[in-house]
Write a protein that holds these residues in place. Structure first.
Motif, PDB file in Angstrom:
ATOM      1  N   VAL A  64      15.976 -26.460 -10.653  1.00  0.00           N
ATOM      2  CA  VAL A  64      15.340 -25.777 -11.789  1.00  0.00           C
ATOM      3  C   VAL A  64      16.324 -24.824 -12.469  1.00  0.00           C
ATOM      4  O   VAL A  64      16.393 -24.752 -13.702  1.00  0.00           O
ATOM      5  N   ALA A  65      17.096 -24.080 -11.663  1.00  0.00           N
ATOM      6  CA  ALA A  65      18.103 -23.176 -12.234  1.00  0.00           C
ATOM      7  C   ALA A  65      19.129 -23.967 -13.039  1.00  0.00           C
ATOM      8  O   ALA A  65      19.562 -23.526 -14.127  1.00  0.00           O
ATOM      9  N   GLY A  66      19.503 -25.142 -12.526  1.00  0.00           N
ATOM     10  CA  GLY A  66      20.433 -25.994 -13.266  1.00  0.00           C
ATOM     11  C   GLY A  66      19.853 -26.463 -14.587  1.00  0.00           C
ATOM     12  O   GLY A  66      20.560 -26.529 -15.598  1.00  0.00           O
ATOM     13  N   ALA A  67      18.541 -26.780 -14.595  1.00  0.00           N
ATOM     14  CA  ALA A  67      17.877 -27.212 -15.833  1.00  0.00           C
ATOM     15  C   ALA A  67      17.872 -26.089 -16.861  1.00  0.00           C
ATOM     16  O   ALA A  67      18.167 -26.319 -18.048  1.00  0.00           O
ATOM     17  N   TYR A  68      17.561 -24.868 -16.419  1.00  0.00           N
ATOM     18  CA  TYR A  68      17.557 -23.732 -17.345  1.00  0.00           C
ATOM     19  C   TYR A  68      18.967 -23.434 -17.845  1.00  0.00           C
ATOM     20  O   TYR A  68      19.165 -23.137 -19.027  1.00  0.00           O
ATOM     21  N   GLY A  69      19.943 -23.498 -16.940  1.00  0.00           N
ATOM     22  CA  GLY A  69      21.324 -23.224 -17.342  1.00  0.00           C
ATOM     23  C   GLY A  69      21.862 -24.258 -18.318  1.00  0.00           C
ATOM     24  O   GLY A  69      22.506 -23.914 -19.316  1.00  0.00           O
TER      25      GLY A  69
END
Length: 311
Positions: free
Chosen positions: A145-150
């Motif tokens: 999820v953090a990768g998607a937001y980043g």
């Protein structure tokens, strides 16, 4: 003309739907109703996933983030669209237009990445069931999820900076419901080839790349399902992917129609209809699709309603 090329307009005028003033109030009420249902449905989905322990699984973890992003996604566009309908046009400053473009691209990109991650989650669940718990750990879920937001932030930042480094001169009227790329490109003057190439390249890393990831995941899923000997087992396994497939088809179908087609031979009215669908209707449909087709969601919702009745 050279002087105009370096002079940025101070504001943009959104004039979508102003050619049919008699439809302004009915459309305002319609879109307001859809927006309220979308907010309630997605907020309800986030709350339901949070309070029901049986929904604390990787699939519903990703679905909760998808619902949250859909709230932000539609809230970036719909209030402005309602203002256009109510005021028969609305002026938007250059900075506000850039901010709206950034937020729309940011949340739209995250939507694409989350749908791709949900396809990967289904792939692991169907094709690697014994390793599912090991692969989709809580740490891995937050990392995805953090990768998607980043990635969404990076794509939105580059596309916004590139788009608004273009020169706008002459007419500042946008016959659209918000500051999107296609109508903005119609207002540019001078050579914009380099900027358009950068925008297209970064778009390829979002829509087509996510589509490829989803298609590959479902290719393996279909192969795995076909190996199941019983028809009942195949149907049961496929049902776990049905809601996600419906959401993917609706969302990416409209994005492809809007952004990955030939720009010639279509009207701005078609663009408005399509944009209304993917910014307003789809965020409303997502929680309905998952709540109607998922037994776990329906059961959790029933128990929450029963508790509410007791109080």
């Amino acid at each position: 003309m050279a002087e105009k090329n370096v002079t940025l307009v101070s504001e943009f005028l959104l004039i979508a739907f102003t050619d049919c003033p008699e439809w302004a109030l009915p459309l305002f009420l319609l879109f307001l109703s859809i927006y309220v249902i979308s907010l309630l449905g997605n907020a309800g989905m986030v709350l339901l996933i949070r309070v029901d322990g049986r929904l604390h699984t990787p699939m519903y973890f990703l679905l909760g983030h998808l619902s949250f992003v859909d709230i932000c996604y539609s809230s970036t566009i719909v209030p402005q669209m309602l203002a256009v309908l109510l005021q028969q046009g609305a002026a938007l400053s250059y900075t506000c237009c850039a901010a709206q473009f950034f937020l729309f691209t940011f949340f739209g990109s995250i939507d694409c990445y989350l749908l791709a991650l949900m396809a990967y989650d289904r792939y692991v669940a169907v094709c690697r069931p014994l390793l599912y718990v090991t692969i989709m750990t809580e740490k891995a879920r937050w990392g995805f999820v953090a990768g998607a937001y980043g990635a969404g932030f990076s794509s939105a930042f580059v596309r916004t900076v590139t788009a608004f480094s273009l020169s706008f001169c002459g007419d500042n009227e946008i016959d659209f419901i918000f500051c999107d790329l296609p109508p903005l490109l119609k207002l540019t003057c001078g050579d914009s080839y380099t900027q358009e190439v950068v925008i297209v390249v970064f778009a390829i890393f979002v829509i087509p790349a996510c589509m490829v990831a989803i298609l590959v995941s479902y290719l393996f899923i279909v192969v795995a399902i076909m190996r199941i000997p019983s028809a009942g087992g195949r149907a049961k396994t496929f049902s776990t992917c049905a809601s996600h497939l419906m959401t993917v088809s609706l969302f990416f179908g409209t994005l492809i129609f809007m952004y990955l087609r030939d720009n010639s031979g279509h009207s701005s009215q078609e663009d408005r209809v399509v944009s209304v669908f993917y910014t307003t209707v789809i965020p409303m449909l997502n929680p309905l699709i998952y709540s109607m087709r998922n037994k776990e969601v329906k059961e959790a919702l029933r128990k929450v309603l029963e508790r509410a009745e007791l109080y």
